[in-house]
Design an enzyme around this catalytic site. Structure first.
Site, PDB file in Angstrom:
ATOM      1  N   TYR A 118       0.739  -1.316  -0.099  1.00 26.77           N
ATOM      2  CA  TYR A 118      -0.094   0.099  -0.089  1.00 26.77           C
ATOM      3  C   TYR A 118       0.897   1.265  -0.075  1.00 26.77           C
ATOM      4  CZ  TYR A 118      -3.992   2.895   1.589  1.00 26.77           C
ATOM      5  OH  TYR A 118      -4.894   3.825   1.650  1.00 26.77           O
ATOM      6  N   LYS A 190      -6.352  -1.169  -3.113  1.00 27.86           N
ATOM      7  CA  LYS A 190      -7.576  -1.278  -2.069  1.00 27.86           C
ATOM      8  C   LYS A 190      -8.409  -2.580  -1.756  1.00 27.86           C
ATOM      9  CE  LYS A 190      -7.104   3.256  -1.119  1.00 27.86           C
ATOM     10  NZ  LYS A 190      -7.112   4.145   0.098  1.00 27.86           N
TER      11      LYS A 190
HETATM   12  C1  LIG Z   1      -4.866   7.022   1.348  1.00 31.57           C
HETATM   13  C2  LIG Z   1      -5.623   7.500   0.266  1.00 31.57           C
HETATM   14  O1  LIG Z   1      -6.815   7.348  -0.247  1.00 31.57           O
HETATM   15  C3  LIG Z   1      -5.001   8.469  -0.785  1.00 31.57           C
HETATM   16  O2  LIG Z   1      -3.877   8.954  -0.341  1.00 31.57           O
HETATM   17  O3  LIG Z   1      -5.489   8.762  -1.701  1.00 31.57           O
HETATM   18 MG   LIG Z   2      -7.163   7.547  -2.350  1.00 23.50          MG
END
Ligand SMILES: CC(=O)C(=O)O
Ligand SMILES: [Mg+2]
Ligand SMILES: NC(=O)C1=CN([C@@H]2O[C@H](COP(=O)(O)OP(=O)(O)OC[C@H]3O[C@@H](n4cnc5c(N)ncnc54)[C@H](O)[C@@H]3O)[C@@H](O)[C@H]2O)C=CC1
Length: 590
Positions: A118, A190
């Site tokens: 992530y 995600k």
């Molecule tokens: C965490 C997230 O969704 C972003 O940084 O766009």
């Molecule tokens: Mg985001």
């Protein structure tokens, strides 16, 4: 016949539910096809019986191993890699090869691997999408082929049905801007989190990118770029693609929950406002970030012994995330104080490129307008530092993508008036944070209560009693704390809509499990070790709220809380090998 290692016997009283994970798994493939099927593949862990029944003898070396042995080997391979991007690539390959093994490796090493699969490393992988490309994953829909959207979506054949869709148009990815079709990787990432944190079944998800071109010149000039090589197509054509995608999704996968991710500022809120009253959808950057940040603020105020009525919040960067946070906080203030939203919004100051957003600033978005200050600011400076001096906020949020915007002067000015300032630099990736925790603690003598958008290591300093050295753990204030649980709740109760009450309930769920409730020195939010517990709690709260609002369509949801938790847990996918039961393949449907 003994069950293969790592399988669970069907003991649950909810074992009959279609999403139940007790008992055997129906598998329609054999031989090499099975070994190449990431959902069913067990690699060296296929039992002797399975090897015979599924025509695998000769296709595997003879020694049968356990999932734990496989994880150990995978972790050794992973650890030997030179950097995080290589580890991210390895993880992607592992997921394409054997999902149980990938998710088990991830679950066993979540603290270490979270930032690799992530943010921030996924951001690097997305930037490198076309150059690192090996194998397509996910669904690519493009603005010039609207006529084909339905048919292309219908070909998504990995599951009987789809529970959860993540869709992006790639315009504002993880703080690194327009990444065009490389945005498919944020949809996939995600979804990895929905599975690992909330047990959404990995064969019942659909990652989508809507390719509408890109305004990223680097990509447009890159011969290897894989997406549409043209400027972004706006307006009617864009809207037609979004609408066709949503209508096709509703027809083909009527139970699916639709999660919007990383749309640009002009579309994120507009699309949410348009579709939210009609379908079960959720914008993670607006609503997920709003929920998790409110939970962090509530924990901070618990530690500093303040109430929402005392809150004075400055948000720096009034885009999708910044205004989403403002909305969630405003609604909570209104509820606590028993005032209307307009009154509650007076406790919030939004700052963007022109400085403070006032009713004199041109071209505010509809969402920003409700925060435009009406006082007379003529002749006054309204930059961040001036506003901190003027407003004396106790909460400062950064969602601007401007690194180091929370300067020493800004932080010291805030800490002059507030004993325990709550400071939340949330811009991802790590290099874009408005401040780093070590600096914030140094400038506030360790008094600040800090949470960050990407993970940071604990910070040590002489901030204990009598200058004793203490270590402060920093919570990650990322929508990943909350969106998996909200999605799980929405999916399991088959919500028709995602209501405000469901979002408030999600905040309560996270807040209840915040370590800071137990100890003032603890992080403001639950960490990686608690992800599944948080998701069950959030899902429970969300389902209860959905029932109250009359939007839960699933029948027979237990009313008793403990039973409801069991009902939720039984339907969460776990990375364990289940015994396989051969079934004839269904004829090509969707
Ligand atoms: C965490 C997230 O969704 C972003 O940084 O766009
Ligand atoms: Mg985001
Ligand atoms: N921690 C978390 O869970 C989340 C973090 N984020 C991060 O927040 C940041 C913003 O994301 P979005 O809101 O989706 O982007 P956005 O593009 O919608 O908003 C960014 C806002 O910052 C403003 N801005 C840019 N330069 C500025 C400056 N010099 N001074 C004041 N304002 C300025 C822009 O005008 C815009 O309104 C990104 O880094 C993103 O990764 C976003 C969602 C969740």
């Amino acid at each position: 016949m003994p069950l293969p290692t790592g399988t669970q016997p069907p003991t649950s009283k909810f074992g009959h539910l279609p999403l139940s994970t007790s008992g055997p798994l129906e598998c329609p493939c054999k031989g090499a096809v099975l070994l190449n099927h990431p959902y069913f593949n067990k690699g060296s862990a296929f039992t002797a019986e399975e090897r015979r029944e599924f025509q695998l003898t000769g296709l595997l070396p003879p020694n049968i191993q356990t999932l734990d042995q496989q994880v150990r080997r995978a972790y050794e391979q992973y650890s030997a890699l030179p950097d995080d991007l290589a580890k991210n690539t390895f993880s992607t390959a592992m997921k394409e090869q054997n999902e149980v093994l990938f998710f088990k490796l991830l679950l066993d090493n979540l603290d270490e691997m979270f930032s690799v699969v992530y943010t921030p490393t996924e951001g690097d992988a997305i930037q490198n999408y076309s150059r690192g490309f090996r194998k397509p994953a996910g669904l690519f829909l493009n603005v010039h082929d609207v006529d084909r959207v339905y048919a292309d979506m219908a070909r998504w054949a990995t599951a009987d049905d789809v529970d959860y869709i993540v869709v992006t148009d790639g315009e504002e990815i993880l703080g690194i801007g327009d990444q065009g079709c490389g945005g498919i990787l944020i949809s996939i990432a995600k979804l990895v989190l929905t599975t690992i944190c909330a047990g959404i079944h990995p064969n019942r998800v659909l990652p989508v990118v809507l390719d509408c071109g890109t305004d990223n010149e680097t990509l447009l000039n890159d011969n290897l770029y894989l997406g549409l090589k043209e400027k972004r197509v706006p307006g009617e054509k864009y809207d037609e693609l979004v609408e066709t995608f949503i209508k096709s999704a509703r027809e083909l996968y009527p139970k699916a929950y639709i999660h919007f991710e990383d749309f640009g500022l002009t579309n994120a809120r507009r699309l949410l406002d348009e579709w939210r009253p009609k379908i079960p959808c959720f914008n993670d950057d607006v609503q997920g970030t709003g929920c998790v940040t409110l939970a962090a603020i509530l924990s901070g105020m618990h530690v500093s012994k303040q109430k929402l009525g005392d809150l004075r919040m400055v948000v720096f960067g009034a885009g999708s995330a910044g205004v989403g946070i403002a909305d969630q906080v405003r609604d909570a203030i209104a509820a606590e104080r028993g005032v209307n939203k307009e009154e509650a919004s007076k406790q919030i100051w939004l700052i963007d490129k022109p400085g403070l957003l006032t009713d004199k600033v041109q071209a505010l978005t509809a969402a920003q307008t409700s925060y435009a200050r009406t006082e007379n600011w003529e002749g006054k400076q309204t930059d961040l530092l001036s506003m901190v001096r003027e407003v004396k906020p106790n909460v400062l949020v950064g969602t601007s993508t401007v690194p180091k915007a929370f300067t020493e002067e800004v932080v010291r000015a805030m800490a002059e008036h507030v004993e325990q300032p709550i400071i939340l630099p949330l811009s991802n990736p790590t290099r874009l944070h408005e401040a780093v925790p070590a600096d914030v603690f140094a400038w506030t003598d360790g008094r600040a209560l800090v949470a960050t958008g990407s993970p940071f290591k604990p910070v040590k300093g002489p901030w204990g009693a009598d200058g004793q050295e203490v270590e402060i753990e920093i919570a990650e204030c990322n929508n990943s704390v909350v969106f998996p649980g909200i999605g799980l709740g929405g999916v399991l109760c088959r919500a028709r809509l995602i209501t405000d009450r469901m979002l408030i309930a999600a905040v309560e769920g996270v807040s209840e499990l915040s370590p800071a409730l137990q100890s003032d020195a603890a992080p403001l939010l639950p960490g990686a070790d608690a992800v599944r517990r948080v998701s069950v709690r959030v899902a429970r709260k969300v389902i209860q709220a959905a029932i109250k609002d009359g939007v839960a369509t699933e029948q027979d949801i237990p009313t008793d809380e403990q039973e409801l938790d069991e009902w939720i847990a039984e339907q969460m996918w776990d990375p364990v090998y289940r015994p396989l039961k051969y079934v004839e393949a269904k004829s090509a449907g969707h």
